[in-house]
Write a protein that holds these residues in place. Structure first.
Motif, PDB file in Angstrom:
ATOM      1  N   VAL A 178      29.507 103.104 -16.595  1.00 14.48           N
ATOM      2  CA  VAL A 178      28.599 102.232 -17.322  1.00 14.48           C
ATOM      3  C   VAL A 178      29.045 100.794 -17.109  1.00 14.48           C
ATOM      4  CG1 VAL A 178      27.698 101.633 -19.592  1.00 14.48           C
ATOM      5  CG2 VAL A 178      28.208 104.004 -19.043  1.00 14.48           C
ATOM      6  N   HIS A 179      28.127  99.956 -16.657  1.00 14.19           N
ATOM      7  CA  HIS A 179      28.441  98.547 -16.466  1.00 14.19           C
ATOM      8  C   HIS A 179      28.535  97.860 -17.810  1.00 14.19           C
ATOM      9  CE1 HIS A 179      27.500  94.273 -15.706  1.00 14.19           C
ATOM     10  NE2 HIS A 179      28.261  94.475 -14.643  1.00 14.19           N
ATOM     11  N   GLN A 180      29.601  97.086 -18.001  1.00 15.07           N
ATOM     12  CA  GLN A 180      29.789  96.338 -19.236  1.00 15.07           C
ATOM     13  C   GLN A 180      29.402  94.889 -19.001  1.00 15.07           C
ATOM     14  OE1 GLN A 180      33.914  97.182 -20.165  1.00 15.07           O
ATOM     15  NE2 GLN A 180      33.242  98.667 -21.686  1.00 15.07           N
ATOM     16  N   THR A 181      28.768  94.296 -19.969  1.00 12.04           N
ATOM     17  CA  THR A 181      28.351  92.907 -19.846  1.00 12.04           C
ATOM     18  C   THR A 181      29.542  91.973 -20.059  1.00 12.04           C
ATOM     19  OG1 THR A 181      27.766  92.824 -22.172  1.00 12.04           O
ATOM     20  CG2 THR A 181      26.025  93.441 -20.641  1.00 12.04           C
ATOM     21  N   ILE A 182      29.316  90.704 -19.869  1.00 12.38           N
ATOM     22  CA  ILE A 182      30.390  89.716 -19.977  1.00 12.38           C
ATOM     23  C   ILE A 182      30.972  89.684 -21.386  1.00 12.38           C
ATOM     24  CG2 ILE A 182      30.883  87.246 -19.838  1.00 12.38           C
ATOM     25  CD1 ILE A 182      28.757  87.108 -17.637  1.00 12.38           C
TER      26      ILE A 182
END
Length: 109
Positions: free
Chosen positions: A53-57
């Motif tokens: 899962v890509h995590q945001t900044i």
């Protein structure tokens, strides 16, 4: 095994797509009940797949990892092109928009 109840929505959706309607056998039950399913807005993936899962900044540190390991639970009908995933490290369910599947290293049951 303790997350099997979260897979029921997608199992019911898939079953309704595969079974014919009794009133009109040319249509599926899903088509008769709720209309056509938009696969570009809500893609279906086999449940239980391992993914990243890509995590945001805002969720990571400046030089931290951009992805976190998770398991696919199902599609999120309230969001466009989003999926429900389970994150084992935090033991929570999350709605994610950007995911990467690891199908090559995952054994099928």
């Amino acid at each position: 095994m303790h997350l099997w109840c979260r897979l029921l929505y997608q199992a019911t959706l898939t079953f309704n797509m595969l079974s014919p309607c009794r009133m009109n056998p040319k249509l599926s039950t899903q088509m008769a009940l709720e209309g056509a399913h938009d696969f570009s807005a809500h893609p279906l993936v086999p449940p239980g797949c391992e993914l990243m899962v890509h995590q945001t900044i805002g969720q990571t540190s400046s030089w931290g990892l951009n992805g976190i390991k998770g398991w696919y639970l199902g599609l999120s009908c309230k969001h466009y092109c989003c999926h429900k995933v389970y994150i084992p490290s935090t033991q929570e369910e999350r709605v994610a928009s950007t995911i990467d599947f690891h199908t090559k290293n995952t054994r099928l049951p």
